[in-house]
Design an enzyme around this catalytic site. Structure first.
Site, PDB file in Angstrom:
ATOM      1  N   GLU A 101     103.010 -24.828  41.504  1.00  0.00           N
ATOM      2  CA  GLU A 101     104.077 -25.774  41.199  1.00  0.00           C
ATOM      3  C   GLU A 101     104.412 -25.629  39.721  1.00  0.00           C
ATOM      4  O   GLU A 101     103.503 -25.652  38.878  1.00  0.00           O
ATOM      5  CB  GLU A 101     103.629 -27.207  41.500  1.00  0.00           C
ATOM      6  CG  GLU A 101     104.701 -28.240  41.212  1.00  0.00           C
ATOM      7  CD  GLU A 101     104.204 -29.671  41.395  1.00  0.00           C
ATOM      8  OE1 GLU A 101     105.030 -30.591  41.288  1.00  0.00           O
ATOM      9  OE2 GLU A 101     102.988 -29.866  41.619  1.00  0.00           O
ATOM     10  N   ARG A 322      86.617 -24.824  44.380  1.00  0.00           N
ATOM     11  CA  ARG A 322      87.393 -25.074  43.170  1.00  0.00           C
ATOM     12  C   ARG A 322      86.530 -24.765  41.957  1.00  0.00           C
ATOM     13  O   ARG A 322      85.319 -24.975  41.970  1.00  0.00           O
ATOM     14  CB  ARG A 322      87.840 -26.536  43.140  1.00  0.00           C
ATOM     15  CG  ARG A 322      88.609 -26.913  41.893  1.00  0.00           C
ATOM     16  CD  ARG A 322      89.155 -28.316  41.990  1.00  0.00           C
ATOM     17  NE  ARG A 322      89.820 -28.710  40.754  1.00  0.00           N
ATOM     18  CZ  ARG A 322      90.617 -29.766  40.639  1.00  0.00           C
ATOM     19  NH1 ARG A 322      90.855 -30.516  41.695  1.00  0.00           N
ATOM     20  NH2 ARG A 322      91.179 -30.066  39.491  1.00  0.00           N
ATOM     21  N   LYS A 332      96.338 -31.036  35.717  1.00  0.00           N
ATOM     22  CA  LYS A 332      97.535 -30.768  34.917  1.00  0.00           C
ATOM     23  C   LYS A 332      98.076 -32.049  34.281  1.00  0.00           C
ATOM     24  O   LYS A 332      98.601 -32.017  33.171  1.00  0.00           O
ATOM     25  CB  LYS A 332      98.605 -30.103  35.794  1.00  0.00           C
ATOM     26  CG  LYS A 332      98.375 -28.630  36.001  1.00  0.00           C
ATOM     27  CD  LYS A 332      99.581 -27.925  36.585  1.00  0.00           C
ATOM     28  CE  LYS A 332      99.758 -28.247  38.040  1.00  0.00           C
ATOM     29  NZ  LYS A 332     100.845 -27.419  38.651  1.00  0.00           N
TER      30      LYS A 332
END
Length: 832
Positions: A101, A322, A332
């Site tokens: 994104e 992760r 983020k």
């Protein structure tokens, strides 16, 4: 596979690999190297060729290991293990994708995802797609989009032509209308808070069973972005009683009119959610294997529901762990806050875990990829230390970075050489002591030179020392102000043998063109390794995450360009961050305490005190004269050190100056007092990057610097069991390298029917106190001799045992702290 590659294929492979068949050189590298008559022109192949060529010249007779190959597939071992991770993969038909994104810069976690997707595609002879998931206008910017594209280029990732999720919105609208018509979706006006309550309780919405026509009408209002439409959200009609709450009628479409889209402006008023559009576009773009981290594990069923509801082709989901690091946040949203509030200078701040940040700090793409490949598609999730990735990086840069000299301005002491050159003269010196192919630099020889104050403090009049890259000198006079050395004089003795001197010293010529450089040392941004959901990391900002020190450097350092890496001899690795005025950022090497977030205390006074103590010891006890001149106790070096050739004391092995017992030669080898047994506490523990059985520990023994110890306890203790544990450590061991990491001590364990157990320290014992044993008194050896026949530990160890009560003893006499005897569950068992 690499053996049969053409030059273009080889250049592509070496864009992200250091060697042809794994993380270390093998016979395959040298066989392929021999096929070239000269250095190739292709950039990546040329870099590899030069490195292999230097290894061949440095180690002409070494037998390099064969490349590990899987018999059935013929592929390198790492590749084979990767293949087994993708279910149903067919060679030549695998398509992966990286769908970021554009709402921030890529961080190291995104880099793992991108590199895994690219590597899997490469291994299977397939392709990787790059698609921007740009359906959330309020967070997305063109700046972020371009930054991601540029970062992927930095990582050497080659992908298919770029696509955008937002270019498929017209298709998504038709897909949603179809689901509504088929009774698989509905439009809800329940507000977000109430919807959350209902989903948690498994309560159906009042709108769940509205007529199809009403749902279609509402959906059209959403697409128009009307006042009425803004009150709606389109939800999948799945199962409100499903134990997996993600499946309780999730939102698939919502209005977004507060911010124009960074590519489409105000063309669209409603956008699909990631959960809805990702599955659709993966299927339609031909993705065979969608790799994503385990944080989306609960949404896996939703992914397949969308595909089945629309009758789309199957996409295989493959999940990996992760990437989480201590003292680091990878959200983020939180990283954006660090930038917006001015805690950091930008997304490329070298303290940031962004791709640009870690590369600016000196991490190589090769090290990053190797680190990611050591994890592969593993699903094991844990919070990792940064040590391993920086240790890998050190292995990559050490053979290929030039060496220079710099000394902190506050630590300069002048040495006048009576027979030195009247005018500065230039000597050509290799940029790398082991690789002449890297070229030379101009090194100035002068009548006056600067030494480090910490080195000067431990020298004596009449002593012969070596000036690195020049030769030997004899120190004739030392002038002091108080206890500090103010200046020195001496004469050259170039015919002297450097092998016979105890100290190998850095130095700078006293010339007008010395260069002022700023040495920048960075710690972590946070003072806490991990955070709970309730904690805000910004409440734990480290105020000392950056420390600048001004140093003088040799003139040749001006040859550096921004982005060049180097080693300051006896000072660590750096990367040039700015040319004028020059700023060098220190590159961690995976071993030092400051990697845990503590910036260095730059005052040299403490170091001078250590050096003074070392000199006092030298004066009082001549047999133990060989004390290291370690001017930067926090530093790590691979270059020659101002340290004794034999038997010298290394970092972590300091003893306070003072009256000692009898000289070592006059004391029996079985005198337990020769061992410096101390109570310690493990303040940090991490897995050794190269040895599966070793833990690396920093142990507080009450001194300025912790003791670095490698112990073979990984099979016996979990990391959390080691952290903050009190134990007994031998603190005067001769430092030794254990798979590349220096170990400065040894922890005491018993071995018996109950397995291997750390000796237990009684409650109330003080950190740093010395253990005692009746009948054995005196100061410990400075450093234990390790030679056969002269090694006290060799003689003492067989008599170290636990008794029938589990008490630690030596020759039957208990070993005690101020709070009592050390113990173990293992009875009548050896201690080692």
């Amino acid at each position: 596979m690499a053996a049969s590659m053409d030059l273009a294929g080889l250049n592509k492979l070496l864009a992200c690999e250091s060697y042809l068949a794994g993380p270390k050189p093998t016979q395959l590298d040298f066989t392929k190297w021999a096929e070239f008559k000269a250095c190739p022109k292709e950039e990546n192949v040329a870099r590899w060729w030069k490195h292999i060529d230097s290894l061949k010249r440095l180690f002409p007779y070494k037998k390099w290991p064969a490349a590990e190959v899987e018999k059935e597939t013929g592929k390198a071992k790492d590749e084979a293990s990767l293949e087994n991770r993708l279910v149903g993969a067919v060679q030549g038909q695998v398509v992966t994708r990286f769908p970021p994104e554009p709402s921030g810069y890529l961080h190291i976690g995104h880099a793992k995802a991108a590199l895994l997707n690219a590597t899997y595609a490469q291994v299977y002879g397939g392709k990787v797609l790059l698609r921007f998931d740009d359906t959330n206008p309020s967070k997305e910017k063109m700046e972020y989009q371009q930054a991601i594209i540029d970062d992927l280029k930095l990582l050497g990732i080659q992908h298919e032509p770029l696509t955008f999720t937002s270019d498929y919105i017209a298709d998504f609208e038709k897909d949603m209308e179809r689901l509504i018509r088929e009774g698989k979706a509905y439009v809800d006006d329940t507000n977000a808070d109430q919807m959350k309550i209902e989903r948690d309780a498994g309560t159906e919405s009042k709108c769940r069973n509205l007529p199809v026509d009403e749902n279609l009408r509402r959906f059209k209002e959403m697409l128009k972005g009307s006042k009425e439409g803004l009150t709606y959200a389109c939800r999948g009609k799945i199962d409100m009683q499903c134990p997996n709450k993600c499946m309780r009628d999730p939102v698939f479409y919502r209005c977004k009119v507060d911010e124009p889209h960074h590519r489409h402006g105000t063309k669209y008023k409603a956008y699909p959610t990631y959960d809805f559009c990702c599955a659709i576009i993966d299927a339609r773009e031909g993705v065979t294997h969608a790799l994503r981290s385990l944080e989306y594990s609960d949404r896996k069923a939703m992914f397949y529901w969308v595909i089945e509801a629309l009758g789309l082709r199957h996409v295989e989901l493959s999940e990996f762990s992760r990437m989480n690091f201590d003292y680091t946040v990878l959200s983020k949203r939180k990283l954006t806050k660090l930038v917006d509030t001015g805690v950091v200078t930008g997304w490329d701040d070298p303290r940031m875990p962004t791709v640009r940040g870690v590369l600016r700090r000196g991490l190589t793409v090769e090290a990053l990829k190797e680190f990611v490949m050591t994890q592969g598609g593993s699903r094991n999730t844990n919070s990792m230390s940064w040590d391993k990735i920086w240790a890998i990086n050190k292995q990559k840069i050490d053979p290929v970075v030039p060496r220079y000299c710099a000394i902190e301005k506050g630590s300069l002491v002048e040495l006048t050489l009576s027979d030195g050159p009247e005018k500065p003269t230039i000597k050509k010196e290799n940029l790398h002591p082991k690789d002449p192919s890297m070229g030379t630099k101009d090194m100035y020889l002068a009548k006056k030179v600067y030494l480090r104050k910490e080195d000067a403090q431990v020298l004596s009049e009449g002593e012969e020392v070596t000036l690195m890259h020049w030769g030997n000198v004899i120190v004739e006079k030392i002038t002091k102000k108080g206890d500090a050395v103010a200046s020195m004089s001496g004469k050259l003795h170039l015919e002297g043998n450097p092998k016979n001197t105890k100290y190998k010293l850095n130095w700078l010529p006293v010339v007008d063109n010395l260069v002022d450089v700023t040495l920048r040392e960075l710690g972590f941004l946070f003072t806490k390794p991990t955070f709970t959901d309730e904690e805000d990391p910004l409440d734990f900002i480290n105020p000392n995450s950056q420390t600048d020190t001004v140093a003088s450097a040799e003139p040749a350092i001006l040859n550096l360009k921004k982005g060049d890496r180097l080693q300051l001899e006896r000072g660590g690795y750096y990367i040039c961050d700015q040319e004028k005025p020059m700023i060098l950022i220190e590159i961690p090497d995976g071993r030092t305490k400051k990697i845990s977030g503590e910036a260095r205390d730059d005052t040299w006074k403490g170091k001078e005190k250590d050096a003074k103590g070392a000199k006092d010891t030298k004066k009082e006890e001549k047999p133990n004269k060989e004390v290291a001149a370690k001017p930067n106790n926090n530093k790590k070096e691979e270059a020659p050190k101002a340290a004794p050739e034999k038997g010298g004391k290394e970092k972590g092995g300091k003893q306070p100056a003072g009256k000692k017992g009898a000289p070592a030669a006059d004391r029996p080898l079985d005198d337990l007092a020769r061992l410096d047994l101390r109570v310690g506490k493990i303040t940090k523990v991490w897995a050794h990057p190269e040895a599966d059985r070793l833990w690396c520990e920093e142990i507080d023994i009450g001194r300025e610097q912790p003791l670095a110890v490698c112990s073979g306890l990984r099979e016996h203790y979990k990391q959390e069991e080691m952290q903050d544990r009190m134990l007994v450590v031998i603190a005067n061991m001769k430092p030794c390298k254990m798979k590349g990491i220096e170990s400065q001590g040894m922890v005491l364990c018993s071995t018996g029917p109950g397995g291997v157990e750390l000796m237990k320290v009684p409650e109330g014992a003080k950190i740093g106190e010395r253990l005692t044993c009746a009948g054995y008194e005196g100061e410990p050896d400075e450093v234990l001799n390790t030679k056969t026949g002269k090694n006290p530990l060799e003689v003492i160890k067989p008599e170290l045992k636990t008794n029938a009560n589990g008490e630690g003893t030596y020759k039957g006499v208990t070993i005690t702290t101020s709070a009592g005897v050390i113990t173990s569950k293992n009875k009548d068992s050896p201690i080692s």
